[in-house]
Design an enzyme around this catalytic site. Sequence first.
Site, PDB file in Angstrom:
ATOM      1  CB  THR A 140       3.146   4.881   6.321  1.00  9.68           C
ATOM      2  OG1 THR A 140       2.385   3.678   6.361  1.00  9.68           O
ATOM      3  CG2 THR A 140       3.583   5.149   4.890  1.00  9.68           C
ATOM      4  CB  SER A 153      -0.334   2.253  13.370  1.00 11.42           C
ATOM      5  OG  SER A 153      -1.072   1.908  12.206  1.00 11.42           O
ATOM      6  CB  THR A 206      -2.846   5.994   8.262  1.00 10.40           C
ATOM      7  OG1 THR A 206      -2.466   4.884   7.437  1.00 10.40           O
ATOM      8  CG2 THR A 206      -2.010   7.207   7.888  1.00 10.40           C
ATOM      9  CG  ASP A 207      -3.094   0.545   8.498  1.00  9.21           C
ATOM     10  OD1 ASP A 207      -3.549   1.326   7.645  1.00  9.21           O
ATOM     11  OD2 ASP A 207      -2.379  -0.427   8.218  1.00  9.21           O
TER      12      ASP A 207
END
Length: 339
Positions: free
Chosen positions: A15, A57, A88-89
């Site tokens: 992101t 990710s 972040t995932d």
Amino acid sequence: MDTKKSILILTTGGTIASLSSNEGLAPGLSGSDLGGHLAGISENYLITIKDILNLDSSNIQPEEWMYIAKNIYDNNNSYDGIVVTHGTDTMAYTTSVLSFMLKNLPIPVVFTGSQLPLTHPLTDAMDNLRYALAMAATGIPGIYLAFHRKVILGCRAVKVRTTGFDAFESVNYPLVATIDANGFNINTNAIQPITGKVVYKENLCNDVFLIKLTPGLNPEIFDMLVEMNYKGIVIEAFGSGGLHFVNRNLMEKLKKLVDAGIPIVISSQCLYERSDLSIYQAGQLALKQGVIPAYDMTTEAAVTKLIWALGQSKDEEEVRKMFQTNYAGEINLNKPAHA
């Protein structure tokens, strides 16, 4: 004499590097674009930026873990610290697996990202980069995740929010550092010791399956996993580690798999506190089948440790020994005092 710390930033997409497209947000910013936003931060460090991936990710998988680890290993002697920008995932999976692949790193390696793209006027990216760079400059070796005014040991991080800026928690382990009006506060008790030279073990086994136990789960699912050639299984069991054996007997299948040399790791669906298969009959029966307890490990750490362990050895007993070893602070093998 310049006393600024030399920091390498490795970019992988996510992101933080995303731009709007006809198909939604997708990675589009380069490292040079990132560097253009670092004015006011970069003057405190000697920063080098290297693009190594440009992926959401969700697309970072074991092959990418190996590539990220190789880039870190190849550069660990050339910089005072390394920052990795990452979506972040799956960031907690990456920080967990790299904690096993790269033991005794002599420098800090700090992962960070953002919940809003770097170009968004309300982005959290700049603050998170500040925290990551500050941690990378401390000289405290290890793999960390820096996000929303806190630093988490890499193998203890879990993403718990999809949109909130406070996206990650440190599960069953104290924070490594916090950032507040007093500055950068390091918790020395949370730092893992370095026990020798860096050890780089890159081999991974992709054939690991995670299953969340639900009431009434058909035991034949495990036959299907064997047919699909899975080499290891992690089960998120109920509570402290319970699995059903009335009406649908999972125990027979677990024993069959363990006898066939397939490691079965049992963790808990509960986010906090440890699983303990010794408490209830349902857990003790599972132990008798030869399953491996995960104790207080996060699911991310349990899954990636099994992926890593099977990359080192396919022998079930060797894998069991690895799960009885604390490599990076991922597991507390000591029973609570009340147990």
